[in-house]
Motif scaffolding. Sequence first.
Motif, PDB file in Angstrom:
ATOM      1  N   VAL A   5     -54.066  -8.165  19.448  1.00  0.00           N
ATOM      2  CA  VAL A   5     -53.112  -9.279  19.387  1.00  0.00           C
ATOM      3  C   VAL A   5     -51.698  -8.758  19.166  1.00  0.00           C
ATOM      4  CG1 VAL A   5     -52.392 -11.265  17.980  1.00  0.00           C
ATOM      5  CG2 VAL A   5     -54.772 -11.033  18.688  1.00  0.00           C
ATOM      6  N   PHE A   6     -51.543  -7.789  18.277  1.00  0.00           N
ATOM      7  CA  PHE A   6     -50.216  -7.226  18.032  1.00  0.00           C
ATOM      8  C   PHE A   6     -49.675  -6.532  19.282  1.00  0.00           C
ATOM      9  CE2 PHE A   6     -47.395  -3.749  16.827  1.00  0.00           C
ATOM     10  CZ  PHE A   6     -46.417  -4.451  16.151  1.00  0.00           C
ATOM     11  N   GLY A   7     -50.505  -5.731  19.938  1.00  0.00           N
ATOM     12  CA  GLY A   7     -50.064  -5.049  21.154  1.00  0.00           C
ATOM     13  C   GLY A   7     -49.645  -6.033  22.238  1.00  0.00           C
ATOM     14  N   PHE A   8     -50.451  -7.076  22.433  1.00  0.00           N
ATOM     15  CA  PHE A   8     -50.120  -8.092  23.435  1.00  0.00           C
ATOM     16  C   PHE A   8     -48.842  -8.840  23.053  1.00  0.00           C
ATOM     17  CE2 PHE A   8     -50.449 -12.510  24.897  1.00  0.00           C
ATOM     18  CZ  PHE A   8     -50.459 -12.291  26.279  1.00  0.00           C
ATOM     19  N   SER A   9     -48.731  -9.224  21.798  1.00  0.00           N
ATOM     20  CA  SER A   9     -47.568  -9.993  21.351  1.00  0.00           C
ATOM     21  C   SER A   9     -46.291  -9.171  21.397  1.00  0.00           C
ATOM     22  CB  SER A   9     -47.796 -10.522  19.934  1.00  0.00           C
ATOM     23  OG  SER A   9     -48.938 -11.339  19.892  1.00  0.00           O
ATOM     24  N   ALA A  10     -46.370  -7.909  20.992  1.00  0.00           N
ATOM     25  CA  ALA A  10     -45.198  -7.043  21.064  1.00  0.00           C
ATOM     26  C   ALA A  10     -44.764  -6.860  22.518  1.00  0.00           C
ATOM     27  CB  ALA A  10     -45.496  -5.687  20.427  1.00  0.00           C
ATOM     28  N   ALA A  11     -45.727  -6.778  23.419  1.00  0.00           N
ATOM     29  CA  ALA A  11     -45.404  -6.658  24.842  1.00  0.00           C
ATOM     30  C   ALA A  11     -44.802  -7.945  25.386  1.00  0.00           C
ATOM     31  CB  ALA A  11     -46.654  -6.279  25.631  1.00  0.00           C
ATOM     32  N   ILE A  12     -45.271  -9.090  24.915  1.00  0.00           N
ATOM     33  CA  ILE A  12     -44.675 -10.365  25.333  1.00  0.00           C
ATOM     34  C   ILE A  12     -43.234 -10.433  24.824  1.00  0.00           C
ATOM     35  CG2 ILE A  12     -44.769 -12.877  25.004  1.00  0.00           C
ATOM     36  CD1 ILE A  12     -46.815 -11.789  27.008  1.00  0.00           C
ATOM     37  N   GLY A  13     -43.001  -9.977  23.606  1.00  0.00           N
ATOM     38  CA  GLY A  13     -41.642  -9.917  23.079  1.00  0.00           C
ATOM     39  C   GLY A  13     -40.765  -8.985  23.895  1.00  0.00           C
ATOM     40  N   PHE A  14     -41.309  -7.837  24.294  1.00  0.00           N
ATOM     41  CA  PHE A  14     -40.593  -6.890  25.153  1.00  0.00           C
ATOM     42  C   PHE A  14     -40.251  -7.547  26.489  1.00  0.00           C
ATOM     43  CE2 PHE A  14     -40.593  -3.731  28.517  1.00  0.00           C
ATOM     44  CZ  PHE A  14     -39.765  -2.737  28.025  1.00  0.00           C
ATOM     45  N   THR A  15     -41.244  -8.221  27.080  1.00  0.00           N
ATOM     46  CA  THR A  15     -41.042  -8.888  28.368  1.00  0.00           C
ATOM     47  C   THR A  15     -40.003  -9.992  28.252  1.00  0.00           C
ATOM     48  OG1 THR A  15     -43.321  -8.407  28.989  1.00  0.00           O
ATOM     49  CG2 THR A  15     -42.206 -10.143  30.233  1.00  0.00           C
ATOM     50  N   ASN A  26     -42.639   5.598  27.106  1.00  0.00           N
ATOM     51  CA  ASN A  26     -41.949   4.456  26.515  1.00  0.00           C
ATOM     52  C   ASN A  26     -42.344   4.363  25.045  1.00  0.00           C
ATOM     53  OD1 ASN A  26     -40.931   1.982  25.744  1.00  0.00           O
ATOM     54  ND2 ASN A  26     -41.557   0.941  27.617  1.00  0.00           N
ATOM     55  N   CYS A  27     -41.371   4.484  24.184  1.00  0.00           N
ATOM     56  CA  CYS A  27     -41.679   4.491  22.762  1.00  0.00           C
ATOM     57  C   CYS A  27     -42.202   3.147  22.286  1.00  0.00           C
ATOM     58  CB  CYS A  27     -40.479   4.956  21.957  1.00  0.00           C
ATOM     59  SG  CYS A  27     -38.993   4.032  22.254  1.00  0.00           S
ATOM     60  N   ALA A  28     -41.998   2.074  23.047  1.00  0.00           N
ATOM     61  CA  ALA A  28     -42.557   0.780  22.645  1.00  0.00           C
ATOM     62  C   ALA A  28     -44.079   0.815  22.731  1.00  0.00           C
ATOM     63  CB  ALA A  28     -42.002  -0.333  23.530  1.00  0.00           C
ATOM     64  N   VAL A  29     -44.611   1.454  23.760  1.00  0.00           N
ATOM     65  CA  VAL A  29     -46.066   1.521  23.924  1.00  0.00           C
ATOM     66  C   VAL A  29     -46.674   2.397  22.830  1.00  0.00           C
ATOM     67  CG1 VAL A  29     -47.932   2.152  25.494  1.00  0.00           C
ATOM     68  CG2 VAL A  29     -45.839   1.143  26.415  1.00  0.00           C
ATOM     69  N   LEU A  30     -46.111   3.562  22.632  1.00  0.00           N
ATOM     70  CA  LEU A  30     -46.607   4.447  21.574  1.00  0.00           C
ATOM     71  C   LEU A  30     -46.355   3.827  20.203  1.00  0.00           C
ATOM     72  CD1 LEU A  30     -47.853   7.125  20.682  1.00  0.00           C
ATOM     73  CD2 LEU A  30     -45.560   8.124  20.786  1.00  0.00           C
ATOM     74  N   GLY A  31     -45.206   3.189  20.046  1.00  0.00           N
ATOM     75  CA  GLY A  31     -44.874   2.549  18.767  1.00  0.00           C
ATOM     76  C   GLY A  31     -45.867   1.476  18.390  1.00  0.00           C
ATOM     77  N   SER A  32     -46.323   0.697  19.363  1.00  0.00           N
ATOM     78  CA  SER A  32     -47.282  -0.359  19.038  1.00  0.00           C
ATOM     79  C   SER A  32     -48.596   0.241  18.557  1.00  0.00           C
ATOM     80  CB  SER A  32     -47.477  -1.284  20.232  1.00  0.00           C
ATOM     81  OG  SER A  32     -48.650  -1.068  20.910  1.00  0.00           O
ATOM     82  N   ALA A  33     -49.027   1.326  19.174  1.00  0.00           N
ATOM     83  CA  ALA A  33     -50.271   1.978  18.738  1.00  0.00           C
ATOM     84  C   ALA A  33     -50.123   2.537  17.324  1.00  0.00           C
ATOM     85  CB  ALA A  33     -50.642   3.083  19.714  1.00  0.00           C
ATOM     86  N   LEU A  34     -48.984   3.144  17.046  1.00  0.00           N
ATOM     87  CA  LEU A  34     -48.769   3.720  15.714  1.00  0.00           C
ATOM     88  C   LEU A  34     -48.585   2.651  14.640  1.00  0.00           C
ATOM     89  CD1 LEU A  34     -46.461   6.710  16.695  1.00  0.00           C
ATOM     90  CD2 LEU A  34     -48.860   6.801  15.998  1.00  0.00           C
ATOM     91  N   VAL A  35     -47.917   1.543  14.990  1.00  0.00           N
ATOM     92  CA  VAL A  35     -47.741   0.443  14.027  1.00  0.00           C
ATOM     93  C   VAL A  35     -49.093  -0.174  13.681  1.00  0.00           C
ATOM     94  CG1 VAL A  35     -46.792  -1.894  13.751  1.00  0.00           C
ATOM     95  CG2 VAL A  35     -45.349  -0.048  14.603  1.00  0.00           C
ATOM     96  N   ASN A  36     -49.980  -0.287  14.675  1.00  0.00           N
ATOM     97  CA  ASN A  36     -51.325  -0.820  14.412  1.00  0.00           C
ATOM     98  C   ASN A  36     -52.045  -0.012  13.345  1.00  0.00           C
ATOM     99  OD1 ASN A  36     -51.274  -2.954  16.229  1.00  0.00           O
ATOM    100  ND2 ASN A  36     -51.962  -1.691  17.926  1.00  0.00           N
ATOM    101  N   ILE A  37     -51.951   1.301  13.445  1.00  0.00           N
ATOM    102  CA  ILE A  37     -52.620   2.168  12.470  1.00  0.00           C
ATOM    103  C   ILE A  37     -51.899   2.100  11.131  1.00  0.00           C
ATOM    104  CG2 ILE A  37     -53.265   4.561  11.957  1.00  0.00           C
ATOM    105  CD1 ILE A  37     -54.849   3.123  14.286  1.00  0.00           C
ATOM    106  N   GLU A  38     -50.577   2.122  11.172  1.00  0.00           N
ATOM    107  CA  GLU A  38     -49.778   2.091   9.941  1.00  0.00           C
ATOM    108  C   GLU A  38     -50.045   0.831   9.129  1.00  0.00           C
ATOM    109  OE1 GLU A  38     -45.206   1.015   9.143  1.00  0.00           O
ATOM    110  OE2 GLU A  38     -45.492   2.755  10.445  1.00  0.00           O
ATOM    111  N   LYS A  39     -50.170  -0.302   9.812  1.00  0.00           N
ATOM    112  CA  LYS A  39     -50.374  -1.566   9.103  1.00  0.00           C
ATOM    113  C   LYS A  39     -51.842  -1.840   8.798  1.00  0.00           C
ATOM    114  CE  LYS A  39     -46.132  -3.841  10.346  1.00  0.00           C
ATOM    115  NZ  LYS A  39     -45.466  -5.094  10.561  1.00  0.00           N
ATOM    116  N   GLY A  40     -52.736  -0.996   9.297  1.00  0.00           N
ATOM    117  CA  GLY A  40     -54.157  -1.152   9.011  1.00  0.00           C
ATOM    118  C   GLY A  40     -54.789  -2.363   9.678  1.00  0.00           C
ATOM    119  N   TYR A  41     -54.330  -2.708  10.855  1.00  0.00           N
ATOM    120  CA  TYR A  41     -54.876  -3.862  11.570  1.00  0.00           C
ATOM    121  C   TYR A  41     -56.313  -3.608  12.009  1.00  0.00           C
ATOM    122  CZ  TYR A  41     -50.212  -5.988  12.015  1.00  0.00           C
ATOM    123  OH  TYR A  41     -49.002  -6.561  11.767  1.00  0.00           O
TER     124      TYR A  41
END
Length: 192
Positions: free
Chosen positions: A135-145, A113-128
């Motif tokens: 928090v971003f991974g959980f929130s993105a998943a809540i948005g997905f849900t 699922n590109c959403a799961v991989l995408g969240s990991a890559l966005v975390n690194i890209e944004k320097g979180y």
Amino acid sequence: MANIFLIMFTAILTENFIFSRFYGCCPFLGVSDKPSTALGMGMAVTFVMTVSSAATWAVYHLVLVPAKMEVLKTIAFILVIATLVQFIEMFLRKFIPVLYSSLGIYLPLITTNCAVLGSALVNIEKGYSFIESVVFGFSAAIGFTMAIVVFAGVRARLTFSDPPKSFRGFPLLLIAAGLVAMAFSGFSGMKF
């Protein structure tokens, strides 16, 4: 603290993975036939995205960066996510077999699922930081849900419609998904 709430709001509404980034469209269209199945899939994705955000952040910052192998992040992240999905699949098969059987082929597809991989890559890209990544991974998943459950409700209403023959089935689903995405795009105008 305000930054955390901004990350949550952005991930859930304004940059929703399905409606603005178009990540995770396969399970979105495939599992959203019943709200209960959609909620189960959303819960599984929420768990995987939250835990994988923490695990991939740790792998990246504690293993790949010190070894100067940052270019391997995508492969490493896929391995971490695949391992987590296998654990979830074993858990659901043993303890919640009804949900396991209703998710069917879409449960192993969480691995790709590109959403799961995408969240990991966005975390690194944004320097979180670590906390921001979780928090971003959980929130993105809540948005997905939220997106998949809302669309399951729309699909339930579509069963009572009588569209022209050429729009029945998948074309009507795509039109409905587009309309729901347009509704969510209204949040993108909010500025903080």
